[in-house]
Write a protein that holds these residues in place. Structure first.
Motif, PDB file in Angstrom:
ATOM      1  N   GLU A  13      74.322  24.534  85.670  1.00  0.00           N
ATOM      2  CA  GLU A  13      73.847  24.978  84.353  1.00  0.00           C
ATOM      3  C   GLU A  13      74.129  26.455  84.107  1.00  0.00           C
ATOM      4  N   GLN A  14      73.847  27.280  85.092  1.00  0.00           N
ATOM      5  CA  GLN A  14      73.927  28.729  84.904  1.00  0.00           C
ATOM      6  C   GLN A  14      75.335  29.298  85.070  1.00  0.00           C
ATOM      7  N   LEU A  15      76.113  28.738  85.995  1.00  0.00           N
ATOM      8  CA  LEU A  15      77.422  29.312  86.304  1.00  0.00           C
ATOM      9  C   LEU A  15      78.578  28.575  85.636  1.00  0.00           C
ATOM     10  N   GLN A  16      78.351  27.359  85.222  1.00  0.00           N
ATOM     11  CA  GLN A  16      79.382  26.522  84.614  1.00  0.00           C
ATOM     12  C   GLN A  16      80.691  26.629  85.406  1.00  0.00           C
ATOM     13  N   PRO A  17      80.636  26.270  86.683  1.00  0.00           N
ATOM     14  CA  PRO A  17      81.804  26.455  87.550  1.00  0.00           C
ATOM     15  C   PRO A  17      82.936  25.478  87.255  1.00  0.00           C
ATOM     16  N   GLU A  18      84.144  25.949  87.519  1.00  0.00           N
ATOM     17  CA  GLU A  18      85.312  25.083  87.470  1.00  0.00           C
ATOM     18  C   GLU A  18      85.398  24.278  88.759  1.00  0.00           C
ATOM     19  N   ARG A  19      84.931  24.888  89.842  1.00  0.00           N
ATOM     20  CA  ARG A  19      84.881  24.228  91.152  1.00  0.00           C
ATOM     21  C   ARG A  19      83.630  24.706  91.866  1.00  0.00           C
ATOM     22  N   MET A  20      83.071  23.796  92.661  1.00  0.00           N
ATOM     23  CA  MET A  20      81.902  24.185  93.443  1.00  0.00           C
ATOM     24  C   MET A  20      81.821  23.277  94.663  1.00  0.00           C
ATOM     25  N   ASN A  21      81.610  23.900  95.806  1.00  0.00           N
ATOM     26  CA  ASN A  21      81.369  23.153  97.039  1.00  0.00           C
ATOM     27  C   ASN A  21      80.090  23.696  97.655  1.00  0.00           C
ATOM     28  N   LEU A  22      79.102  22.847  97.783  1.00  0.00           N
ATOM     29  CA  LEU A  22      77.807  23.224  98.341  1.00  0.00           C
ATOM     30  C   LEU A  22      77.577  22.379  99.584  1.00  0.00           C
ATOM     31  N   GLU A  23      77.480  23.041 100.732  1.00  0.00           N
ATOM     32  CA  GLU A  23      77.331  22.335 101.999  1.00  0.00           C
ATOM     33  C   GLU A  23      76.018  22.706 102.675  1.00  0.00           C
ATOM     34  N   ASN A  24      75.283  21.694 103.075  1.00  0.00           N
ATOM     35  CA  ASN A  24      74.052  21.899 103.824  1.00  0.00           C
ATOM     36  C   ASN A  24      74.439  22.088 105.290  1.00  0.00           C
ATOM     37  N   GLU A  25      74.202  23.288 105.813  1.00  0.00           N
ATOM     38  CA  GLU A  25      74.532  23.602 107.199  1.00  0.00           C
ATOM     39  C   GLU A  25      73.294  23.679 108.083  1.00  0.00           C
ATOM     40  N   GLU A  36      66.693  21.299 104.655  1.00  0.00           N
ATOM     41  CA  GLU A  36      67.585  21.813 103.617  1.00  0.00           C
ATOM     42  C   GLU A  36      67.343  23.310 103.482  1.00  0.00           C
ATOM     43  N   SER A  37      67.595  24.026 104.562  1.00  0.00           N
ATOM     44  CA  SER A  37      67.247  25.442 104.608  1.00  0.00           C
ATOM     45  C   SER A  37      68.448  26.388 104.689  1.00  0.00           C
ATOM     46  N   HIS A  38      69.598  25.900 105.126  1.00  0.00           N
ATOM     47  CA  HIS A  38      70.781  26.735 105.331  1.00  0.00           C
ATOM     48  C   HIS A  38      71.938  26.152 104.529  1.00  0.00           C
ATOM     49  N   TRP A  39      72.476  26.964 103.608  1.00  0.00           N
ATOM     50  CA  TRP A  39      73.497  26.476 102.681  1.00  0.00           C
ATOM     51  C   TRP A  39      74.729  27.353 102.684  1.00  0.00           C
ATOM     52  N   ASN A  40      75.879  26.729 102.430  1.00  0.00           N
ATOM     53  CA  ASN A  40      77.153  27.422 102.303  1.00  0.00           C
ATOM     54  C   ASN A  40      77.737  27.024 100.952  1.00  0.00           C
ATOM     55  N   LEU A  41      78.048  28.010 100.133  1.00  0.00           N
ATOM     56  CA  LEU A  41      78.495  27.776  98.767  1.00  0.00           C
ATOM     57  C   LEU A  41      79.834  28.461  98.507  1.00  0.00           C
ATOM     58  N   VAL A  42      80.765  27.696  97.950  1.00  0.00           N
ATOM     59  CA  VAL A  42      81.989  28.258  97.385  1.00  0.00           C
ATOM     60  C   VAL A  42      81.945  27.873  95.919  1.00  0.00           C
ATOM     61  N   VAL A  43      82.001  28.871  95.040  1.00  0.00           N
ATOM     62  CA  VAL A  43      81.907  28.595  93.607  1.00  0.00           C
ATOM     63  C   VAL A  43      82.959  29.397  92.851  1.00  0.00           C
ATOM     64  N   VAL A  44      83.655  28.702  91.955  1.00  0.00           N
ATOM     65  CA  VAL A  44      84.711  29.305  91.140  1.00  0.00           C
ATOM     66  C   VAL A  44      84.260  29.221  89.686  1.00  0.00           C
ATOM     67  N   SER A  45      84.092  30.384  89.062  1.00  0.00           N
ATOM     68  CA  SER A  45      83.595  30.404  87.692  1.00  0.00           C
ATOM     69  C   SER A  45      84.166  31.588  86.918  1.00  0.00           C
ATOM     70  N   HIS A  72      66.354  29.397 103.647  1.00  0.00           N
ATOM     71  CA  HIS A  72      66.384  30.473 104.628  1.00  0.00           C
ATOM     72  C   HIS A  72      67.679  31.276 104.537  1.00  0.00           C
ATOM     73  N   ALA A  73      68.812  30.581 104.293  1.00  0.00           N
ATOM     74  CA  ALA A  73      70.100  31.267 104.266  1.00  0.00           C
ATOM     75  C   ALA A  73      71.017  30.632 103.223  1.00  0.00           C
ATOM     76  N   LEU A  74      71.682  31.488 102.462  1.00  0.00           N
ATOM     77  CA  LEU A  74      72.668  31.049 101.480  1.00  0.00           C
ATOM     78  C   LEU A  74      73.905  31.923 101.656  1.00  0.00           C
ATOM     79  N   THR A  75      74.932  31.361 102.307  1.00  0.00           N
ATOM     80  CA  THR A  75      76.206  32.037 102.466  1.00  0.00           C
ATOM     81  C   THR A  75      77.053  31.658 101.267  1.00  0.00           C
ATOM     82  N   MET A  76      77.678  32.650 100.626  1.00  0.00           N
ATOM     83  CA  MET A  76      78.425  32.304  99.418  1.00  0.00           C
ATOM     84  C   MET A  76      79.752  33.033  99.331  1.00  0.00           C
ATOM     85  N   ALA A  95      80.340  30.311 107.813  1.00  0.00           N
ATOM     86  CA  ALA A  95      79.019  30.923 108.020  1.00  0.00           C
ATOM     87  C   ALA A  95      78.977  31.490 109.434  1.00  0.00           C
ATOM     88  N   PRO A  96      78.219  32.548 109.643  1.00  0.00           N
ATOM     89  CA  PRO A  96      78.101  33.082 110.996  1.00  0.00           C
ATOM     90  C   PRO A  96      77.431  32.060 111.903  1.00  0.00           C
TER      91      PRO A  96
END
Length: 110
Positions: A13-25, A36-45, A72-76, A95-96
């Motif tokens: 809704e907020q970013l209106q991305p062309e591409r988005m990959n959200l991974e639960n790590e 569902e505490s550690h996330w890795n996000l690649v977003v193209v907007s 707890h963690a959001l790597t982006m 992610a580290p």
């Protein structure tokens, strides 16, 4: 609604991305199964055009809002469409590694 569902909804809704990959790590960390505490996000907007890295990250955190209290963690990695194209769509966002930190891993102090 799961954390994933809420994250996806807010980011879309907020970013209106062309591409988005959200991974639960979370499974790579010292947390209970199903967390569902550690996330890795690649977003193209296009919203990231002419914004610094810090401004982009603040935009993502603004979109996520109070949900960060449950994360707890959001790597982006935040990219413009031109940056995505220049990279040929090959953008790793490693992610580290987990360094532990679980209370159960620490020796008890008596």
């Amino acid at each position: 609604m799961t954390v994933r569902e809420q994250l996806e909804q807010r980011l879309l809704e907020q970013l209106q991305p062309e591409r988005m990959n959200l991974e639960n790590e979370s499974h790579r960390h010292s947390v209970p199964p199903g967390s569902e505490s550690h996330w890795n996000l690649v977003v193209v907007s296009p919203i990231f055009e002419n914004r610094s890295l810090l401004q982009r990250q603040r935009t993502v955190y603004g979109a996520v809002g109070d949900l960060m209290q449950r994360i707890h963690a959001l790597t982006m990695k935040t990219l413009t469409p031109a940056e995505w194209e220049a990279a040929g769509g090959d953008v790793a966002n490693p992610a580290p590694p987990c360094m532990g930190g679980s209370k159960r891993d620490k020796p008890s102090q008596a």
